[in-house]
Design a protein around this motif. Structure first.
Motif, PDB file in Angstrom:
ATOM      1  N   ALA A   1       0.839  -1.204   0.000  1.00 51.69           N
ATOM      2  CA  ALA A   1       0.000   0.000   0.000  1.00 51.69           C
ATOM      3  C   ALA A   1       0.871   1.249   0.000  1.00 51.69           C
ATOM      4  O   ALA A   1       1.969   1.270   0.583  1.00 51.69           O
ATOM      5  CB  ALA A   1      -0.912   0.000   1.225  1.00 51.69           C
ATOM      6  N   SER A   2       0.403   2.289  -0.670  1.00 56.20           N
ATOM      7  CA  SER A   2       1.160   3.538  -0.727  1.00 56.20           C
ATOM      8  C   SER A   2       1.154   4.222   0.636  1.00 56.20           C
ATOM      9  O   SER A   2       0.247   4.011   1.444  1.00 56.20           O
ATOM     10  CB  SER A   2       0.579   4.469  -1.793  1.00 56.20           C
ATOM     11  OG  SER A   2      -0.757   4.814  -1.460  1.00 56.20           O
ATOM     12  N   ARG A   3       2.174   5.020   0.883  1.00 57.62           N
ATOM     13  CA  ARG A   3       2.237   5.756   2.143  1.00 57.62           C
ATOM     14  C   ARG A   3       2.126   7.250   1.856  1.00 57.62           C
ATOM     15  O   ARG A   3       2.537   7.722   0.797  1.00 57.62           O
ATOM     16  CB  ARG A   3       3.540   5.463   2.881  1.00 57.62           C
ATOM     17  CG  ARG A   3       4.796   5.935   2.153  1.00 57.62           C
ATOM     18  CD  ARG A   3       6.008   5.814   3.062  1.00 57.62           C
ATOM     19  NE  ARG A   3       7.196   6.370   2.419  1.00 57.62           N
ATOM     20  CZ  ARG A   3       8.350   6.576   3.056  1.00 57.62           C
ATOM     21  NH1 ARG A   3       8.455   6.267   4.342  1.00 57.62           N
ATOM     22  NH2 ARG A   3       9.389   7.085   2.418  1.00 57.62           N
ATOM     23  N   SER A   4       1.574   7.991   2.803  1.00 58.20           N
ATOM     24  CA  SER A   4       1.412   9.436   2.652  1.00 58.20           C
ATOM     25  C   SER A   4       2.679  10.149   3.074  1.00 58.20           C
ATOM     26  O   SER A   4       3.424   9.671   3.948  1.00 58.20           O
ATOM     27  CB  SER A   4       0.228   9.934   3.463  1.00 58.20           C
ATOM     28  OG  SER A   4       0.374   9.588   4.823  1.00 58.20           O
ATOM     29  N   LEU A   5       2.902  11.307   2.457  1.00 58.14           N
ATOM     30  CA  LEU A   5       4.127  12.068   2.673  1.00 58.14           C
ATOM     31  C   LEU A   5       3.773  13.545   2.727  1.00 58.14           C
ATOM     32  O   LEU A   5       3.024  14.040   1.888  1.00 58.14           O
ATOM     33  CB  LEU A   5       5.110  11.799   1.530  1.00 58.14           C
ATOM     34  CG  LEU A   5       6.519  12.358   1.636  1.00 58.14           C
ATOM     35  CD1 LEU A   5       7.300  11.599   2.696  1.00 58.14           C
ATOM     36  CD2 LEU A   5       7.231  12.222   0.292  1.00 58.14           C
ATOM     37  N   LEU A   6       4.299  14.243   3.725  1.00 61.28           N
ATOM     38  CA  LEU A   6       4.048  15.675   3.886  1.00 61.28           C
ATOM     39  C   LEU A   6       5.382  16.410   3.904  1.00 61.28           C
ATOM     40  O   LEU A   6       6.294  16.040   4.648  1.00 61.28           O
ATOM     41  CB  LEU A   6       3.298  15.941   5.186  1.00 61.28           C
ATOM     42  CG  LEU A   6       2.979  17.405   5.525  1.00 61.28           C
ATOM     43  CD1 LEU A   6       2.050  18.018   4.491  1.00 61.28           C
ATOM     44  CD2 LEU A   6       2.382  17.515   6.916  1.00 61.28           C
ATOM     45  N   ARG A   7       5.505  17.451   3.080  1.00 59.81           N
ATOM     46  CA  ARG A   7       6.743  18.228   3.009  1.00 59.81           C
ATOM     47  C   ARG A   7       6.422  19.711   3.129  1.00 59.81           C
ATOM     48  O   ARG A   7       5.388  20.177   2.633  1.00 59.81           O
ATOM     49  CB  ARG A   7       7.479  17.979   1.676  1.00 59.81           C
ATOM     50  CG  ARG A   7       7.933  16.558   1.492  1.00 59.81           C
ATOM     51  CD  ARG A   7       8.936  16.412   0.372  1.00 59.81           C
ATOM     52  NE  ARG A   7       8.461  16.852  -0.915  1.00 59.81           N
ATOM     53  CZ  ARG A   7       8.620  16.151  -2.042  1.00 59.81           C
ATOM     54  NH1 ARG A   7       9.228  14.977  -2.005  1.00 59.81           N
ATOM     55  NH2 ARG A   7       8.189  16.625  -3.188  1.00 59.81           N
ATOM     56  N   PHE A   8       7.332  20.457   3.767  1.00 62.63           N
ATOM     57  CA  PHE A   8       7.217  21.907   3.876  1.00 62.63           C
ATOM     58  C   PHE A   8       8.474  22.555   3.303  1.00 62.63           C
ATOM     59  O   PHE A   8       9.594  22.102   3.571  1.00 62.63           O
ATOM     60  CB  PHE A   8       7.028  22.342   5.328  1.00 62.63           C
ATOM     61  CG  PHE A   8       5.668  22.018   5.876  1.00 62.63           C
ATOM     62  CD1 PHE A   8       4.558  22.758   5.497  1.00 62.63           C
ATOM     63  CD2 PHE A   8       5.497  20.963   6.766  1.00 62.63           C
ATOM     64  CE1 PHE A   8       3.302  22.457   6.000  1.00 62.63           C
ATOM     65  CE2 PHE A   8       4.245  20.661   7.270  1.00 62.63           C
ATOM     66  CZ  PHE A   8       3.150  21.411   6.886  1.00 62.63           C
ATOM     67  N   GLU A   9       8.249  23.634   2.535  1.00 62.78           N
ATOM     68  CA  GLU A   9       9.352  24.372   1.921  1.00 62.78           C
ATOM     69  C   GLU A   9       9.071  25.866   2.013  1.00 62.78           C
ATOM     70  O   GLU A   9       7.933  26.295   2.230  1.00 62.78           O
ATOM     71  CB  GLU A   9       9.521  23.982   0.446  1.00 62.78           C
ATOM     72  CG  GLU A   9       9.797  22.518   0.211  1.00 62.78           C
ATOM     73  CD  GLU A   9       9.777  22.137  -1.248  1.00 62.78           C
ATOM     74  OE1 GLU A   9      10.083  20.975  -1.552  1.00 62.78           O
ATOM     75  OE2 GLU A   9       9.438  23.007  -2.090  1.00 62.78           O
ATOM     76  N   SER A  10      10.094  26.659   1.813  1.00 60.21           N
ATOM     77  CA  SER A  10       9.957  28.108   1.660  1.00 60.21           C
ATOM     78  C   SER A  10      11.081  28.564   0.736  1.00 60.21           C
ATOM     79  O   SER A  10      12.152  27.949   0.704  1.00 60.21           O
ATOM     80  CB  SER A  10      10.037  28.833   3.010  1.00 60.21           C
ATOM     81  OG  SER A  10      11.280  28.568   3.636  1.00 60.21           O
ATOM     82  N   GLY A  11      10.833  29.644  -0.017  1.00 65.78           N
ATOM     83  CA  GLY A  11      11.852  30.089  -0.960  1.00 65.78           C
ATOM     84  C   GLY A  11      11.457  31.367  -1.662  1.00 65.78           C
ATOM     85  O   GLY A  11      10.577  32.106  -1.207  1.00 65.78           O
ATOM     86  N   PHE A  12      12.112  31.632  -2.786  1.00 63.99           N
ATOM     87  CA  PHE A  12      11.834  32.844  -3.544  1.00 63.99           C
ATOM     88  C   PHE A  12      12.188  32.621  -5.006  1.00 63.99           C
ATOM     89  O   PHE A  12      12.880  31.660  -5.368  1.00 63.99           O
ATOM     90  CB  PHE A  12      12.606  34.037  -2.973  1.00 63.99           C
ATOM     91  CG  PHE A  12      14.101  33.862  -2.959  1.00 63.99           C
ATOM     92  CD1 PHE A  12      14.879  34.218  -4.040  1.00 63.99           C
ATOM     93  CD2 PHE A  12      14.736  33.320  -1.841  1.00 63.99           C
ATOM     94  CE1 PHE A  12      16.256  34.044  -4.024  1.00 63.99           C
ATOM     95  CE2 PHE A  12      16.105  33.155  -1.806  1.00 63.99           C
ATOM     96  CZ  PHE A  12      16.873  33.507  -2.909  1.00 63.99           C
ATOM     97  N   ALA A  13      11.671  33.518  -5.861  1.00 61.72           N
ATOM     98  CA  ALA A  13      11.896  33.447  -7.300  1.00 61.72           C
ATOM     99  C   ALA A  13      11.937  34.858  -7.865  1.00 61.72           C
ATOM    100  O   ALA A  13      11.421  35.805  -7.257  1.00 61.72           O
ATOM    101  CB  ALA A  13      10.806  32.632  -7.986  1.00 61.72           C
ATOM    102  N   LEU A  14      12.539  34.989  -9.032  1.00 59.53           N
ATOM    103  CA  LEU A  14      12.545  36.253  -9.776  1.00 59.53           C
ATOM    104  C   LEU A  14      11.784  36.030 -11.065  1.00 59.53           C
ATOM    105  O   LEU A  14      12.202  35.232 -11.914  1.00 59.53           O
ATOM    106  CB  LEU A  14      13.973  36.705 -10.064  1.00 59.53           C
ATOM    107  CG  LEU A  14      14.111  38.068 -10.760  1.00 59.53           C
ATOM    108  CD1 LEU A  14      13.550  39.172  -9.869  1.00 59.53           C
ATOM    109  CD2 LEU A  14      15.565  38.356 -11.097  1.00 59.53           C
ATOM    110  N   GLY A  15      10.632  36.699 -11.185  1.00 59.58           N
ATOM    111  CA  GLY A  15       9.760  36.470 -12.321  1.00 59.58           C
ATOM    112  C   GLY A  15       9.764  37.620 -13.317  1.00 59.58           C
ATOM    113  O   GLY A  15      10.067  38.772 -12.986  1.00 59.58           O
ATOM    114  N   LEU A  16       9.408  37.304 -14.563  1.00 60.96           N
ATOM    115  CA  LEU A  16       9.224  38.275 -15.643  1.00 60.96           C
ATOM    116  C   LEU A  16       7.818  38.119 -16.179  1.00 60.96           C
ATOM    117  O   LEU A  16       7.388  37.015 -16.521  1.00 60.96           O
ATOM    118  CB  LEU A  16      10.248  38.045 -16.755  1.00 60.96           C
ATOM    119  CG  LEU A  16      10.099  38.919 -18.003  1.00 60.96           C
ATOM    120  CD1 LEU A  16      10.411  40.383 -17.681  1.00 60.96           C
ATOM    121  CD2 LEU A  16      11.012  38.431 -19.123  1.00 60.96           C
TER     122      LEU A  16
END
Length: 206
Positions: free
Chosen positions: A145-160
């Motif tokens: 059976a598949s297992r659940s996974l929880l991840r947390f991230e933070s970051g930034f980007a430079l958009g055009l």
């Protein structure tokens, strides 16, 4: 006396059009319709595609293929700040291991910098993402059976951003997120990993 003469020669309200004046005294100026201010637009919605380029660190999967497709909603806070909210379907593959689920940008703030405003609108937009989460279901390829996974991230980007009328095209050629937490039912791992990705968005005003 001169002022009285000028007033006498100008047509008064209700006394006839300005077309009655001699041509050399008439200047016609075409006034474009006013453009709606940022605060007059409720929100923007766009179709978003994200491709992970590489991952590195203790919580990373450096050799996997990962991408996501979803919707991004942008809400205006005056002309200086935009709030970005995104929800996307993400899928990852590393050998026989397949992970599928959702990527949610709970809070992201954009700070648009106008570059050109003419037939096209061009902006540079730094985007700060304090909270990005992943809810994934992992299949090991062993029949279990598949297992659940929880991840947390933070970051930034430079958009055009390039816009014309109600449509816009956004490109974030390089963004970085710092993964800090990976949790399953059995364990929670804390660390610091770097995830480099690129994103494209096609959207419109509403």
């Amino acid at each position: 006396m001169a002022m009285g003469a000028v007033r006498a020669q100008l047509p008064q309200a209700g006394q006839g059009p300005i077309d009655g004046l001699p041509p050399e005294r008439v200047v016609r100026v075409k006034v474009p319709p006013p453009r709606a201010a940022d605060t007059d637009r409720p929100f923007e919605m766009g179709f978003e595609f994200n491709q992970v380029l590489t991952e590195e660190g203790s919580l990373a999967h450096p050799h996997q293929s990962a991408r996501s497709i979803g919707l991004r909603f942008v809400f205006f806070e005056g002309k200086a700040v935009r709030q970005h909210f995104a929800i996307a379907h993400q899928w990852e593959r590393l050998g026989n291991v397949v992970r599928q689920g959702f990527r949610i940008d709970l809070l992201a703030l954009g700070f648009p910098i106008p570059v050109f405003d003419g037939a096209f609108r061009v902006e540079i937009e730094p985007i700060l993402r304090p909270v990005r989460g992943h809810i994934l279901f992992e299949d090991q390829g062993t029949g279990e059976a598949s297992r659940s996974l929880l991840r947390f991230e933070s970051g930034f980007a430079l958009g055009l951003r390039v816009g014309r009328g109600i449509w816009y095209l956004g490109l974030e050629p390089l963004s970085i997120d710092f993964r800090t937490v990976v949790a399953t039912r059995n364990e929670t791992r804390v660390g610091l990993s770097r995830v480099w990705s690129m994103t494209g968005v096609l959207g419109r005003d509403f």
